[in-house]
Design a protein around this motif. Structure first.
Motif, PDB file in Angstrom:
ATOM      1  N   ALA A 166       0.831  -1.207   0.000  1.00  0.00           N
ATOM      2  CA  ALA A 166       0.000   0.000   0.000  1.00  0.00           C
ATOM      3  C   ALA A 166       0.863   1.254   0.000  1.00  0.00           C
ATOM      4  O   ALA A 166       0.571   2.228  -0.710  1.00  0.00           O
ATOM      5  N   ASP A 167       1.943   1.255   0.781  1.00  0.00           N
ATOM      6  CA  ASP A 167       2.834   2.416   0.822  1.00  0.00           C
ATOM      7  C   ASP A 167       3.374   2.735  -0.566  1.00  0.00           C
ATOM      8  O   ASP A 167       3.389   3.902  -1.001  1.00  0.00           O
ATOM      9  N   LYS A 168       3.843   1.719  -1.261  1.00  0.00           N
ATOM     10  CA  LYS A 168       4.413   1.922  -2.599  1.00  0.00           C
ATOM     11  C   LYS A 168       3.338   2.375  -3.580  1.00  0.00           C
ATOM     12  O   LYS A 168       3.588   3.244  -4.438  1.00  0.00           O
ATOM     13  N   MET A 169       2.146   1.807  -3.489  1.00  0.00           N
ATOM     14  CA  MET A 169       1.077   2.193  -4.402  1.00  0.00           C
ATOM     15  C   MET A 169       0.658   3.641  -4.180  1.00  0.00           C
ATOM     16  O   MET A 169       0.375   4.365  -5.146  1.00  0.00           O
ATOM     17  N   LEU A 170       0.632   4.067  -2.944  1.00  0.00           N
ATOM     18  CA  LEU A 170       0.260   5.455  -2.661  1.00  0.00           C
ATOM     19  C   LEU A 170       1.297   6.427  -3.213  1.00  0.00           C
ATOM     20  O   LEU A 170       0.951   7.504  -3.705  1.00  0.00           O
ATOM     21  N   VAL A 171       2.561   6.052  -3.163  1.00  0.00           N
ATOM     22  CA  VAL A 171       3.620   6.891  -3.734  1.00  0.00           C
ATOM     23  C   VAL A 171       3.489   6.960  -5.253  1.00  0.00           C
ATOM     24  O   VAL A 171       3.667   8.022  -5.863  1.00  0.00           O
ATOM     25  N   LYS A 172       3.168   5.843  -5.872  1.00  0.00           N
ATOM     26  CA  LYS A 172       3.131   5.755  -7.333  1.00  0.00           C
ATOM     27  C   LYS A 172       1.786   6.159  -7.941  1.00  0.00           C
ATOM     28  O   LYS A 172       1.683   6.308  -9.164  1.00  0.00           O
ATOM     29  N   ALA A 173       0.762   6.349  -7.126  1.00  0.00           N
ATOM     30  CA  ALA A 173      -0.596   6.511  -7.643  1.00  0.00           C
ATOM     31  C   ALA A 173      -0.726   7.661  -8.635  1.00  0.00           C
ATOM     32  O   ALA A 173      -1.352   7.513  -9.691  1.00  0.00           O
ATOM     33  N   ALA A 174      -0.144   8.804  -8.324  1.00  0.00           N
ATOM     34  CA  ALA A 174      -0.307   9.977  -9.192  1.00  0.00           C
ATOM     35  C   ALA A 174       0.264   9.744 -10.578  1.00  0.00           C
ATOM     36  O   ALA A 174      -0.163  10.381 -11.548  1.00  0.00           O
ATOM     37  N   THR A 175       1.221   8.833 -10.697  1.00  0.00           N
ATOM     38  CA  THR A 175       1.827   8.526 -11.994  1.00  0.00           C
ATOM     39  C   THR A 175       0.897   7.713 -12.881  1.00  0.00           C
ATOM     40  O   THR A 175       0.984   7.777 -14.112  1.00  0.00           O
ATOM     41  N   HIS A 176       0.008   6.950 -12.276  1.00  0.00           N
ATOM     42  CA  HIS A 176      -0.756   5.956 -13.029  1.00  0.00           C
ATOM     43  C   HIS A 176      -2.262   6.185 -13.072  1.00  0.00           C
ATOM     44  O   HIS A 176      -2.936   5.560 -13.899  1.00  0.00           O
ATOM     45  N   THR A 177      -2.812   7.005 -12.206  1.00  0.00           N
ATOM     46  CA  THR A 177      -4.265   7.177 -12.196  1.00  0.00           C
ATOM     47  C   THR A 177      -4.646   8.613 -11.889  1.00  0.00           C
ATOM     48  O   THR A 177      -3.961   9.303 -11.112  1.00  0.00           O
ATOM     49  N   ALA A 178      -5.732   9.050 -12.518  1.00  0.00           N
ATOM     50  CA  ALA A 178      -6.278  10.374 -12.229  1.00  0.00           C
ATOM     51  C   ALA A 178      -7.270  10.337 -11.072  1.00  0.00           C
ATOM     52  O   ALA A 178      -7.758  11.383 -10.630  1.00  0.00           O
ATOM     53  N   LEU A 179      -7.560   9.138 -10.559  1.00  0.00           N
ATOM     54  CA  LEU A 179      -8.500   9.012  -9.453  1.00  0.00           C
ATOM     55  C   LEU A 179      -7.913   9.614  -8.178  1.00  0.00           C
ATOM     56  O   LEU A 179      -6.726   9.421  -7.870  1.00  0.00           O
ATOM     57  N   LYS A 180      -8.750  10.332  -7.453  1.00  0.00           N
ATOM     58  CA  LYS A 180      -8.325  10.896  -6.165  1.00  0.00           C
ATOM     59  C   LYS A 180      -8.139   9.748  -5.183  1.00  0.00           C
ATOM     60  O   LYS A 180      -9.085   9.024  -4.866  1.00  0.00           O
ATOM     61  N   THR A 181      -6.913   9.593  -4.675  1.00  0.00           N
ATOM     62  CA  THR A 181      -6.524   8.384  -3.952  1.00  0.00           C
ATOM     63  C   THR A 181      -6.192   8.711  -2.503  1.00  0.00           C
ATOM     64  O   THR A 181      -5.630   9.761  -2.203  1.00  0.00           O
ATOM     65  N   ASP A 230      -5.107   1.081 -15.792  1.00  0.00           N
ATOM     66  CA  ASP A 230      -4.318   1.977 -14.943  1.00  0.00           C
ATOM     67  C   ASP A 230      -3.895   1.290 -13.655  1.00  0.00           C
ATOM     68  O   ASP A 230      -2.752   1.447 -13.187  1.00  0.00           O
ATOM     69  N   THR A 231      -4.814   0.517 -13.082  1.00  0.00           N
ATOM     70  CA  THR A 231      -4.533  -0.139 -11.813  1.00  0.00           C
ATOM     71  C   THR A 231      -3.489  -1.232 -11.970  1.00  0.00           C
ATOM     72  O   THR A 231      -2.617  -1.401 -11.104  1.00  0.00           O
ATOM     73  N   ALA A 232      -3.547  -1.967 -13.063  1.00  0.00           N
ATOM     74  CA  ALA A 232      -2.542  -2.995 -13.311  1.00  0.00           C
ATOM     75  C   ALA A 232      -1.151  -2.384 -13.381  1.00  0.00           C
ATOM     76  O   ALA A 232      -0.192  -2.911 -12.787  1.00  0.00           O
ATOM     77  N   ALA A 233      -1.028  -1.268 -14.112  1.00  0.00           N
ATOM     78  CA  ALA A 233       0.275  -0.595 -14.198  1.00  0.00           C
ATOM     79  C   ALA A 233       0.726  -0.102 -12.828  1.00  0.00           C
ATOM     80  O   ALA A 233       1.923  -0.188 -12.488  1.00  0.00           O
ATOM     81  N   LEU A 234      -0.212   0.404 -12.041  1.00  0.00           N
ATOM     82  CA  LEU A 234       0.116   0.874 -10.695  1.00  0.00           C
ATOM     83  C   LEU A 234       0.602  -0.265  -9.812  1.00  0.00           C
ATOM     84  O   LEU A 234       1.615  -0.138  -9.104  1.00  0.00           O
ATOM     85  N   ILE A 235      -0.093  -1.382  -9.845  1.00  0.00           N
ATOM     86  CA  ILE A 235       0.302  -2.532  -9.027  1.00  0.00           C
ATOM     87  C   ILE A 235       1.696  -3.015  -9.421  1.00  0.00           C
ATOM     88  O   ILE A 235       2.561  -3.246  -8.552  1.00  0.00           O
ATOM     89  N   LEU A 236       1.948  -3.157 -10.710  1.00  0.00           N
ATOM     90  CA  LEU A 236       3.238  -3.678 -11.171  1.00  0.00           C
ATOM     91  C   LEU A 236       4.375  -2.724 -10.831  1.00  0.00           C
ATOM     92  O   LEU A 236       5.460  -3.158 -10.412  1.00  0.00           O
ATOM     93  N   ASP A 237       4.148  -1.436 -10.999  1.00  0.00           N
ATOM     94  CA  ASP A 237       5.180  -0.454 -10.659  1.00  0.00           C
ATOM     95  C   ASP A 237       5.471  -0.489  -9.162  1.00  0.00           C
ATOM     96  O   ASP A 237       6.627  -0.461  -8.726  1.00  0.00           O
ATOM     97  N   LEU A 239       5.009  -3.015  -7.133  1.00  0.00           N
ATOM     98  CA  LEU A 239       5.690  -4.269  -6.803  1.00  0.00           C
ATOM     99  C   LEU A 239       7.165  -4.216  -7.182  1.00  0.00           C
ATOM    100  O   LEU A 239       8.027  -4.742  -6.458  1.00  0.00           O
ATOM    101  N   ASP A 240       7.495  -3.574  -8.312  1.00  0.00           N
ATOM    102  CA  ASP A 240       8.904  -3.400  -8.681  1.00  0.00           C
ATOM    103  C   ASP A 240       9.631  -2.576  -7.624  1.00  0.00           C
ATOM    104  O   ASP A 240      10.759  -2.897  -7.226  1.00  0.00           O
ATOM    105  N   ALA A 241       8.983  -1.498  -7.169  1.00  0.00           N
ATOM    106  CA  ALA A 241       9.591  -0.649  -6.148  1.00  0.00           C
ATOM    107  C   ALA A 241       9.756  -1.402  -4.838  1.00  0.00           C
ATOM    108  O   ALA A 241      10.775  -1.261  -4.140  1.00  0.00           O
TER     109      ALA A 241
END
Length: 255
Positions: A166-181, A230-237, A239-241
């Protein structure tokens, strides 16, 4: 659909990600007599998570990941709750009274646990046990307005004790989705919504996250597919981080 309470899609998918959709369907098996619900209540968000299964199914295709989904309304039994929880079989859900859930005997409650929850729990456990390690992602949706109060968040990234993914996804969210997160919105562990993560991911040491999409953002198949991409790209990014962080912490990576 009365013959099964769980489906597994793409069970041999190559991804190490396992997807779950506990509230995929509003279906009420005939033996429960519709729970005494009006048509409005039976098709409302109280009965299921609209759009969530569509997103989860598209994620399964995009990621080549297995998906475990309940085929029974959460008003019969909420598969994201343990049997001992009163909220597993609610007498009232949001604004809707559930007549068929009133005054259930222990035997009637046990029948729902055995016919709805246990098959779901077993299917997910068996699938995870076939893999030495992995990532658990559960997919949900929520209403834009709750008890008259608008919700501004459009994507909630939820976690329990393990915050790593969750920490990594929150950091990466703005890169991958326009949804307010936001983190742990509109619900959090204190609301009892992380049962699947606690039951299946934490004991196995799997990275895990629960995703909550505001359902007006995933109302159509087109929206579901775009959000899933968008979510798939966010999850993969993310997970890489996370993998990079883990390698650095174990001394396997020099920077």
């Amino acid at each position: 659909m009365d013959d099964t309470s769980v489906i597994v899609l793409n069970g041999s998918g190559a991804s190490n990600i396992v997807l779950v959709c506990e509230h995929a369907s509003q279906h009420i098996p005939a033996r429960y007599g519709g729970l005494g619900l009006s048509e409005e209540a039976a098709n409302s968000h109280a009965a299921w998570d609209p759009g969530a299964y569509g997103v989860a199914r598209d994620l399964s295709d995009i990621l080549d990941a297995p998906l475990v989904a309940s085929t029974v309304s959460r008003l019969v039994y909420d598969c994201n709750r343990p049997p001992e929880s009163d909220s597993a079989i609610r007498e009232v859900s949001e604004i809707h009274d559930i007549p068929g859930n009133h005054n259930l005997t222990p035997e009637q409650r046990a029948e729902r646990v055995d016919s709805v929850y246990r098959p779901f729990e077993t299917a997910l456990s068996d699938l995870m046990d076939q893999r030495q390690t992995g990532v658990l992602v559960t997919v949900h949706s929520f209403t834009p307005v709750f008890h008259g109060k608008p919700r501004e968040v459009q994507l909630g990234i939820l976690h329990d004790d393990d915050t790593s993914l969750a920490d990594k996804m929150l950091v990466k969210a703005a890169t991958h989705t326009a949804l307010k997160t936001a983190r742990n919105e509109p619900y959090g562990p204190e609301d009892g919504v992380t049962h699947t993560l606690k039951q299946h991911a934490l004991p196995r040491g799997w990275a895990n996250v629960m995703l909550e999409f505001r359902n007006d953002m995933i109302a159509t198949p087109q929206q579901q597919h775009l959000v899933a991409n968008d979510t798939a790209a966010l999850i993969l990014d993310a997970l890489d981080a996370l993998a990079l962080t883990n390698r650095m912490e174990t001394g396997q990576c020099r920077v």
